[in-house]
Design an enzyme around this catalytic site. Structure first.
Site, mmCIF file in Angstrom:
data_model
loop_
_atom_site.group_PDB
_atom_site.id
_atom_site.type_symbol
_atom_site.label_atom_id
_atom_site.label_comp_id
_atom_site.label_asym_id
_atom_site.label_seq_id
_atom_site.Cartn_x
_atom_site.Cartn_y
_atom_site.Cartn_z
ATOM 1 C CB CYS A 96 24.822 -8.535 72.534
ATOM 2 S SG CYS A 96 26.003 -9.326 73.661
ATOM 3 C CB CYS A 114 25.658 -12.178 76.787
ATOM 4 S SG CYS A 114 26.807 -10.800 76.882
ATOM 5 C CB SER A 115 21.191 -10.446 75.970
ATOM 6 O OG SER A 115 21.432 -10.509 77.360
ATOM 7 C CB CYS A 116 25.545 -6.157 75.700
ATOM 8 S SG CYS A 116 26.626 -7.241 76.648
#
Lengths: 219, 206
Positions: free
Chosen positions: B110, B113-115
């Site tokens: 991602c 962000c950090s999905c």
């Protein structure tokens, strides 16, 4: 930051995996999740708030520091807490109307298990189908001043092929500003590495992105 | 962060970091205002430390390896199929599974962000959330894979999936040779977190 240079090697945690590397990471995570259940902001607003940290802070903060700062900012922006309260740590404004929403320990598992799907029946009609070649627009929020889009810069103005139509999903560009969910078709688009990069590592490799219809135009 | 140096560990234990102080401050204020419940915080941490993690994803993969009908349904509609095993919830509302084969190697990132598919893999590891991984996985996935010790020996094409919306991706790694006839439980034990992100290939089992 996709495609950026200068970050150095990836530091794998092989053999020393932790869910939370530090005790306070878990606390920061839990405080953020629990605060979200107060229902004063949506997922897109909280992402946008993190993106709105000053670039200097964004660069130097560790991951959960970004979460914390984003949380503090949104708590103040939504008038859940005041700057004065953050300084003194003693309650100053009443929050009776929020008390009923406070997440209780017994409800944590079921609340997390419920999730928050973003697909919607209603919304715009699909203009594209699998196999269509599309070109992305500029990676900028076209609808609301103040930013937030989910089209990364590295895939801006590039052409790719639609490989999946995923139905209508809440549109983050508007939802992040409380300007409505405005659901629209979401597609998975495949881009050749040689289209994305001037110096591709392997020209035939693919990068797939999930992109909303209004980010796309016919080739 | 490793604390192998005793002095460092000592300094750390007596002097909390700024970030730690800030968490405590925010937590204290919200508790004093009655807006968060300290036991609920403990419950959230406990769930992601002990109940929801890569073991869930490993069960899905082991079942897919063992049951061709399940695998076909998983590739067709992963959200509904993993929900049958009880895996659904926050950050896993829309799941897509990707099969690694002799000709295709899938890798998930991602960049924005950090999905990450929480109900199947838990909370993402530090490296998944790092600037280095987010910046480089899309531009030079093969170099990143090499840093994880992954060398693609069959001339596989690399497909990188950048999780830019609410779809969360689960990689079904290749079943390693030497596991023929193994039970689902035994297979579950060898499926690693990184293999379901795409940064590991499971080794030949003895």
């Amino acid at each position: 930051m996709g495609g950026r240079f200068g970050d150095g090697p990836v530091d794998s945690d092989f053999g020393r995996e932790h869910v939370f590397e530090e005790e306070w990471h878990g606390r920061a995570f839990a405080v953020t999740i629990a605060s979200g259940f107060l229902g004063q902001w949506n997922l897109d607003e909280s992402r946008h708030m993190r993106e709105c940290l000053s670039p200097k802070d964004y660069g130097r903060f560790s991951y959960y520091e970004k979460w914390l700062s984003g949380l503090a900012d949104i708590l103040v922006a939504k008038e859940v807490v005041t700057n004065k309260e953050l300084e003194t740590l003693s309650p100053d404004i009443a929050s009776e109307d929020l008390i009923a929403r406070v997440l209780k320990a017994k409800d944590v598992f079921s609340s997390l298990a419920k999730g928050g799907p973003t697909n919607r029946e209603e919304g715009y009609k699909a203009l594209f189908k699998v196999g269509d070649i599309v070109t992305t627009c500029r990676a900028e929020n076209k609808y609301v001043a103040g930013g937030h889009t989910r089209l990364p810069n590295y895939a801006s103005g590039k052409s790719g092929k639609i490989i999946s139509c995923n139905g209508n999903h809440v549109f983050p560009d508007s939802n992040a500003h409380r300007a409505g969910e405005l659901p629209q078709p979401l597609y998975t688009v495949a881009f050749l590495a040689e289209v994305l990069w001037e110096h591709p590592e392997n020209p035939d490799d693919l990068v797939m992105l999930d992109l909303w219809q209004s980010y796309l135009q016919p080739l | 962060m490793p604390h192998d140096d005793l002095n460092q560990a000592h300094a750390h234990s007596v002097l909390p970091s700024d970030a730690e102080l800030r968490v405590n401050a925010l937590e204290t204020l919200l508790i004093r205002k009655g807006l968060i419940d300290s036991e609920a915080l403990d419950a959230i941490i406990d769930i992601y430390e002990n109940k929801i993690g890569p073991k869930n994803g490993a069960r899905v993969v082991a079942k897919a390896w063992s049951d061709p009908v399940f695998k076909a349904r998983l590739l067709e509609d992963a959200t509904a199929t993993v929900a049958e095993l009880g895996f659904y919830g926050r950050q896993g509302e829309h799941i897509v599974s990707l099969e690694n084969t002799d000709s295709i190697h899938n890798l998930v990132v991602c960049t924005l962000c950090s999905c990450y598919p929480w109900p199947l893999l838990g909370i993402p590891p530090g490296w998944y959330k790092s600037d280095a991984y987010r910046a480089r996985a899309v531009r030079e996935p093969r170099k990143v894979l090499a840093e994880f010790g992954v060398v693609l020996e069959n001339g596989e094409d690399v497909r990188v999936w950048d999780s830019t919306a609410e779809i969360r991706y689960l990689v079904i790694p290749k079943r390693p040779p030497g596991t023929e006839g193994w039970s689902e439980d035994a297979l579950t034990e060898i499926v690693t977190r990184d293999s379901m992100i795409g940064t590991a290939i499971l080794p030949v089992s003895e």
